[in-house]
Design an enzyme around this catalytic site. Structure first.
Site, mmCIF file in Angstrom:
data_model
loop_
_atom_site.group_PDB
_atom_site.id
_atom_site.type_symbol
_atom_site.label_atom_id
_atom_site.label_comp_id
_atom_site.label_asym_id
_atom_site.label_seq_id
_atom_site.Cartn_x
_atom_site.Cartn_y
_atom_site.Cartn_z
ATOM 1 N N GLY A 11 0.806 -1.211 0.000
ATOM 2 C CA GLY A 11 0.000 0.000 0.000
ATOM 3 C C GLY A 11 0.838 1.259 0.000
ATOM 4 C CB ILE A 13 1.554 4.206 4.815
ATOM 5 C CG1 ILE A 13 0.704 5.475 4.690
ATOM 6 C CG2 ILE A 13 2.512 4.335 6.000
ATOM 7 C CD1 ILE A 13 -0.255 5.700 5.852
ATOM 8 C CE1 TYR A 155 -10.121 2.812 8.073
ATOM 9 C CE2 TYR A 155 -10.270 5.055 8.928
ATOM 10 C CZ TYR A 155 -9.505 3.991 8.484
ATOM 11 O OH TYR A 155 -8.143 4.089 8.456
ATOM 12 C CE LYS A 159 -7.398 1.296 10.687
ATOM 13 N NZ LYS A 159 -6.221 0.406 10.611
#
Length: 336
Positions: A11, A13, A155, A159
């Site tokens: 991805g 990052i 989302y 997290k």
């Protein structure tokens, strides 16, 4: 030579982090499932800088396959620290598919934690999100804020739930953990659905920019090299501080309003933006603003890249990609 397992290594990052850790002298084991959220070709291009490095190994696996599958695939690896970046991304899409975010961001994270428990891997750097702060009115956001009723998107909830599981595994099984809440990371290789990427491509194509709301919403945009520096410092901290459980903000501590961001992207591209006004999107927050004093104290974290320079580097990368197109069609922008 310590070995780091990086999930989500292909991805945005993750690919930058692999290159940084290799440069710092780590052996890196990368794991990715090439989730179809965006084009696999982009992720393969992201990995190109690491794939032929002698200290890099890559495995394609979905963490939802479970701890046993992970144990089998990594049987020959001696992992010292895990950097868990793999996740189902995007605030807006999570509103439409909440169950998928539970499955990927929570249940698959528990599978990874189970693998760590069963194999004795003790160090975890977990990538969380500024979205867990929701529409908290007190700014800047501090890590010790009460977040019981802040999450306004699936989302964000996924997290924060995963953070709770990392604490449970720290408490019960003595895992050493750094949870890092990322604040709107941008730069070369940024996902195509994110605002800066979409805005720049629209400007280069001579198309108007969709602006959601009145342009007063603000984000703490953080250049990817600064975020990666924070992760690398966190990895080193975990390896030298047994018994750790900490949660930190990795942001820039300098929110930028949406209308000012659009103007700055226009300046970087060299095109005057034309706005297409839209209503606010479900799940979007008003502002993100990181208090980074804890990360500075623990890790020496200090962002170095101002927005104009970060946008210049992003646009330079994007124009190089446009010259050799592998990009998918434009999608709706996500700003968190």
């Amino acid at each position: 030579m310590p070995t780091a397992l990086v999930t989500g290594c292909a991805g945005f990052i993750g690919s930058h982090l692999c290159e940084r850790l290799l440069a710092d002298g780590y052996r890196v084991v990368g794991l990715d499932n090439f989730d179809p959220f965006y084009d696999r070709k982009l992720k393969q291009t992201n990995l190109a800088g690491s794939l032929h490095h002698p200290n890099f190994a890559f495995h394609e696996l979905d963490l939802q396959a479970g701890a046993a599958a992970l144990t089998t695939m990594l049987a020959s690896e001696q992992v010292d620290v895990v950097v868990h970046l793999a996740a189902k991304a995007g605030v807006g899409p999570s509103v439409k598919e909440p169950a998928a975010y539970l499955e990927v961001n929570v249940l698959a994270t528990v599978q990874l934690l189970e693998w760590m428990r069963l194999t004795g891997v003790k160090n975890l750097f977990f990538a969380s999100s500024s979205s867990v702060y929701g529409n908290t009115t007190e700014v800047p956001f501090r890590e010790d804020m009460n977040l019981l009723s802040t999450c306004i998107s699936p989302y964000a909830a996924s997290k924060l739930s995963a953070e709770q599981y990392t604490y449970t595994y720290h408490h019960l099984y003595q895992l050493n953990v750094l949870n890092a809440r990322f604040f709107t990371v941008y730069g070369p290789r940024q996902r195509p659905d994110l605002a800066i990427h979409k805005f720049a491509r629209l400007l280069l194509a001579g198309q108007p920019i969709p602006m959601y709301g009145d342009g007063s919403t603000a984000r703490d945009y953080t250049f990817v090299a600064d975020t990666v520096d924070g992760i690398a410092r966190g990895v080193a901290y975990l390896l030298t501080h047994p018994g750790t459980y900490q949660t930190i903000n990795l942001g820039n501590s300098s929110p930028v309003r949406l209308r000012d961001l659009i103007a700055a992207v226009g300046e970087a591209v060299g095109v005057e933006p034309v706005l297409d006004l839209k209503p606010m999107q479900a799940g979007d927050v008003e502002v993100t603003y990181a208090d980074i004093s804890k990360a500075r104290q623990l890790l020496g974290y200090a962002p170095q890249t101002a927005l104009p320079e970060g946008l210049r580097q992003f646009v330079q990368w994007l124009q190089a990609q446009e010259a050799a197109p592998v990009l998918q069609p434009l999608a709706s922008a996500q700003s968190s």
